[in-house]
Design a protein around this motif. Structure first.
Motif, PDB file in Angstrom:
ATOM      1  N   ALA A   1     -15.296  40.706   2.463  1.00  0.00           N
ATOM      2  CA  ALA A   1     -14.503  41.921   2.567  1.00  0.00           C
ATOM      3  C   ALA A   1     -15.356  43.062   3.106  1.00  0.00           C
ATOM      4  CB  ALA A   1     -13.950  42.277   1.189  1.00  0.00           C
TER       5      ALA A   1
ATOM      6  N   ASP B   1      -1.867  41.316  -7.604  1.00  0.00           N
ATOM      7  CA  ASP B   1      -2.431  41.005  -6.279  1.00  0.00           C
ATOM      8  C   ASP B   1      -2.343  39.502  -6.028  1.00  0.00           C
ATOM      9  OD1 ASP B   1      -3.517  41.498  -3.805  1.00  0.00           O
ATOM     10  OD2 ASP B   1      -5.431  42.267  -4.535  1.00  0.00           O
ATOM     11  N   ASP B   2      -2.564  39.139  -4.770  1.00  0.00           N
ATOM     12  CA  ASP B   2      -2.471  37.729  -4.421  1.00  0.00           C
ATOM     13  C   ASP B   2      -3.650  36.928  -4.958  1.00  0.00           C
ATOM     14  OD1 ASP B   2      -4.268  38.986  -2.723  1.00  0.00           O
ATOM     15  OD2 ASP B   2      -3.329  38.320  -0.862  1.00  0.00           O
ATOM     16  N   ILE B   3      -4.854  37.479  -4.807  1.00  0.00           N
ATOM     17  CA  ILE B   3      -6.044  36.675  -5.131  1.00  0.00           C
ATOM     18  C   ILE B   3      -7.152  37.556  -5.683  1.00  0.00           C
ATOM     19  CG2 ILE B   3      -6.926  36.815  -2.759  1.00  0.00           C
ATOM     20  CD1 ILE B   3      -7.884  33.868  -3.099  1.00  0.00           C
ATOM     21  N   PHE B   4      -7.855  37.009  -6.647  1.00  0.00           N
ATOM     22  CA  PHE B   4      -9.040  37.629  -7.224  1.00  0.00           C
ATOM     23  C   PHE B   4     -10.215  36.805  -6.725  1.00  0.00           C
ATOM     24  CE2 PHE B   4     -12.043  38.797 -10.508  1.00  0.00           C
ATOM     25  CZ  PHE B   4     -11.603  39.988 -11.084  1.00  0.00           C
ATOM     26  N   ASP B   5     -10.949  37.379  -5.789  1.00  0.00           N
ATOM     27  CA  ASP B   5     -12.039  36.652  -5.135  1.00  0.00           C
ATOM     28  C   ASP B   5     -13.356  37.166  -5.717  1.00  0.00           C
ATOM     29  OD1 ASP B   5     -13.485  35.121  -3.286  1.00  0.00           O
ATOM     30  OD2 ASP B   5     -13.208  36.520  -1.659  1.00  0.00           O
ATOM     31  N   THR B   6     -14.047  38.074  -5.047  1.00  0.00           N
ATOM     32  CA  THR B   6     -15.221  38.691  -5.682  1.00  0.00           C
ATOM     33  C   THR B   6     -14.801  39.556  -6.869  1.00  0.00           C
ATOM     34  OG1 THR B   6     -15.161  40.682  -4.307  1.00  0.00           O
ATOM     35  CG2 THR B   6     -16.438  38.803  -3.470  1.00  0.00           C
ATOM     36  N   GLY B   7     -13.576  40.063  -6.808  1.00  0.00           N
ATOM     37  CA  GLY B   7     -13.062  40.953  -7.849  1.00  0.00           C
ATOM     38  C   GLY B   7     -13.203  42.420  -7.504  1.00  0.00           C
ATOM     39  N   ASN B   8     -13.869  42.708  -6.395  1.00  0.00           N
ATOM     40  CA  ASN B   8     -14.097  44.116  -6.037  1.00  0.00           C
ATOM     41  C   ASN B   8     -12.801  44.874  -5.771  1.00  0.00           C
ATOM     42  OD1 ASN B   8     -16.979  44.267  -6.181  1.00  0.00           O
ATOM     43  ND2 ASN B   8     -17.074  43.039  -4.302  1.00  0.00           N
ATOM     44  N   THR B   9     -11.836  44.202  -5.152  1.00  0.00           N
ATOM     45  CA  THR B   9     -10.565  44.877  -4.876  1.00  0.00           C
ATOM     46  C   THR B   9      -9.877  45.262  -6.183  1.00  0.00           C
ATOM     47  OG1 THR B   9     -10.295  43.639  -2.821  1.00  0.00           O
ATOM     48  CG2 THR B   9      -8.310  44.652  -3.758  1.00  0.00           C
TER      49      THR B   9
ATOM     50  N   LYS C   1     -10.525  32.776  -7.530  1.00  0.00           N
ATOM     51  CA  LYS C   1     -11.658  31.989  -7.019  1.00  0.00           C
ATOM     52  C   LYS C   1     -12.849  32.242  -7.931  1.00  0.00           C
ATOM     53  CE  LYS C   1     -11.038  32.055  -2.047  1.00  0.00           C
ATOM     54  NZ  LYS C   1     -11.591  32.632  -0.802  1.00  0.00           N
TER      55      LYS C   1
ATOM     56  N   GLU D   1     -12.546  28.183  -1.185  1.00  0.00           N
ATOM     57  CA  GLU D   1     -12.065  27.817   0.141  1.00  0.00           C
ATOM     58  C   GLU D   1     -11.151  28.923   0.629  1.00  0.00           C
ATOM     59  OE1 GLU D   1     -11.604  23.412   0.963  1.00  0.00           O
ATOM     60  OE2 GLU D   1     -10.762  23.543  -1.053  1.00  0.00           O
ATOM     61  N   PHE D   2     -11.043  29.091   1.937  1.00  0.00           N
ATOM     62  CA  PHE D   2     -10.191  30.150   2.474  1.00  0.00           C
ATOM     63  C   PHE D   2      -8.748  29.667   2.519  1.00  0.00           C
ATOM     64  CE2 PHE D   2      -8.163  32.846   5.619  1.00  0.00           C
ATOM     65  CZ  PHE D   2      -8.554  34.104   5.159  1.00  0.00           C
ATOM     66  N   VAL D   3      -7.894  30.348   1.790  1.00  0.00           N
ATOM     67  CA  VAL D   3      -6.508  29.908   1.669  1.00  0.00           C
ATOM     68  C   VAL D   3      -5.543  30.902   2.307  1.00  0.00           C
ATOM     69  CG1 VAL D   3      -6.871  28.500  -0.393  1.00  0.00           C
ATOM     70  CG2 VAL D   3      -6.365  30.940  -0.648  1.00  0.00           C
TER      71      VAL D   3
ATOM     72  N   LEU E   1      -0.635  35.311   1.467  1.00  0.00           N
ATOM     73  CA  LEU E   1      -2.015  35.436   1.948  1.00  0.00           C
ATOM     74  C   LEU E   1      -2.082  35.178   3.441  1.00  0.00           C
ATOM     75  CD1 LEU E   1      -2.688  33.658  -1.139  1.00  0.00           C
ATOM     76  CD2 LEU E   1      -4.606  35.121  -0.520  1.00  0.00           C
ATOM     77  N   ASP E   2      -2.887  35.966   4.141  1.00  0.00           N
ATOM     78  CA  ASP E   2      -2.898  35.924   5.598  1.00  0.00           C
ATOM     79  C   ASP E   2      -4.224  35.472   6.182  1.00  0.00           C
ATOM     80  OD1 ASP E   2      -4.274  38.424   4.872  1.00  0.00           O
ATOM     81  OD2 ASP E   2      -4.320  38.743   7.042  1.00  0.00           O
TER      82      ASP E   2
HETATM   83  P1  5GP Z   1     -12.000  40.530  -3.488  1.00  0.00           P
HETATM   84  O1  5GP Z   1     -13.239  39.846  -2.983  1.00  0.00           O
HETATM   85  O2  5GP Z   1     -12.152  42.008  -3.448  1.00  0.00           O
HETATM   86  O3  5GP Z   1     -11.601  40.021  -4.841  1.00  0.00           O
HETATM   87  O4  5GP Z   1     -10.846  40.140  -2.497  1.00  0.00           O
HETATM   88  C1  5GP Z   1     -10.727  40.870  -1.341  1.00  0.00           C
HETATM   89  C2  5GP Z   1      -9.494  40.529  -0.588  1.00  0.00           C
HETATM   90  O5  5GP Z   1      -9.880  39.539   0.339  1.00  0.00           O
HETATM   91  C3  5GP Z   1      -8.302  39.942  -1.337  1.00  0.00           C
HETATM   92  O6  5GP Z   1      -7.421  40.923  -1.836  1.00  0.00           O
HETATM   93  C4  5GP Z   1      -7.623  39.182  -0.220  1.00  0.00           C
HETATM   94  O7  5GP Z   1      -6.814  40.070   0.533  1.00  0.00           O
HETATM   95  C5  5GP Z   1      -8.795  38.730   0.601  1.00  0.00           C
HETATM   96  N1  5GP Z   1      -9.142  37.347   0.308  1.00  0.00           N
HETATM   97  C6  5GP Z   1     -10.099  36.874  -0.503  1.00  0.00           C
HETATM   98  N2  5GP Z   1     -10.126  35.529  -0.484  1.00  0.00           N
HETATM   99  C7  5GP Z   1      -9.146  35.152   0.368  1.00  0.00           C
HETATM  100  C8  5GP Z   1      -8.672  33.876   0.834  1.00  0.00           C
HETATM  101  O8  5GP Z   1      -9.116  32.789   0.469  1.00  0.00           O
HETATM  102  N3  5GP Z   1      -7.634  33.917   1.719  1.00  0.00           N
HETATM  103  C9  5GP Z   1      -7.082  35.076   2.164  1.00  0.00           C
HETATM  104  N4  5GP Z   1      -6.079  34.985   3.036  1.00  0.00           N
HETATM  105  N5  5GP Z   1      -7.507  36.291   1.756  1.00  0.00           N
HETATM  106  C10 5GP Z   1      -8.531  36.314   0.868  1.00  0.00           C
END
Ligand code: 5GP
Ligand code: MG
Ligand code: MG
Length: 191
Positions: A84, A106-114, A138, A158-160, A165-166
């Motif tokens: 991001a 939100d759609d996804i919690f990845d690093t969690g920073n958002t 994730k 993995e990138f989904v 999700l786009d």
């Molecule tokens: P964060 O790292 O802040 O938790 O996530 C940042 C943003 O990156 C998410 O809100 C989402 O929009 C996007 N993101 C993170 N992982 C994925 C993924 O696997 N697929 C897609 N399409 N977006 C992702």
């Protein structure tokens, strides 16, 4: 590009990680959880644009308690597919939340920073309570101290795409969660 054929169903080349049916069953459960947790409480579900819109539409119909819907926008600029960029939050659409019990969706919690940024931004509106909810988590990528309060599925790193999700603003309409592998990227536009 020349390889991109928008008439070709994405399912022909993309690996399905979570099926439409699995999503529907889990969203039904999440709706029941919300209904139990927020019965008799002033619930506002605050969807994070744009990725949450499909989940938002389904989840509110799986929830049987009175609720309000509101939207907030998160965008990260300068990032790549997997990392991001700088987080920008636009809360211009957020209504008065004082006295409300807010669920940030939100759609996804990845690093969690958002989500951490969202929690801080929404705190400014002085709601009665704030919880976070996401469809996907994730876990291997998470770097922040907080965890999502409510989540649908833990997924690998993995990138989904799909179900909101786009990739390059495409694939949000897919009814399932698919994994975009290197081979799939060749079929995507903008490459
Ligand atoms: P964060 O790292 O802040 O938790 O996530 C940042 C943003 O990156 C998410 O809100 C989402 O929009 C996007 N993101 C993170 N992982 C994925 C993924 O696997 N697929 C897609 N399409 N977006 C992702
Ligand atoms: Mg997002
Ligand atoms: Mg995105």
């Amino acid at each position: 590009n020349a390889d991109y054929d928008s008439s070709k169903p994405a399912a022909q080349f993309m690996k399905v990680l979570i099926t439409e049916h699995e999503i529907r069953d889990r969203v039904t459960e999440l709706g029941q959880t919300l209904s139990e947790t927020y019965a008799g409480r002033p619930l506002t579900i605050l969807g994070v644009l744009t990725g949450s819109i499909v989940l938002l539409a389904d989840l509110i119909r799986a929830t049987s308690v009175p609720l309000r819907v509101a939207l907030i926008q998160a965008a990260s600029y300068g990032g790549t597919r997997t990392t991001a960029g700088e987080l920008t939050i636009n809360s211009a659409l957020v209504p008065d939340l004082r006295g409300r019990d807010v669920v940030i969706l939100d759609d996804i919690f990845d690093t969690g920073n958002t989500m951490v940024g969202m929690l801080e931004a929404v705190q400014e509106f002085e709601p009665q309570s704030i919880r976070s909810a996401v469809l996907l988590w994730k876990t291997d990528r998470t770097v922040v101290d907080v965890e999502p309060d409510i989540y649908g599925f833990k997924i690998p790193d993995e990138f989904v795409v799909g179900y909101g999700l786009d990739y390059n603003d495409e694939y949000r309409h897919l009814p399932y969660i698919g994994v975009m592998e290197e081979e799939d990227l060749k079929h995507a536009s903008g490459n």
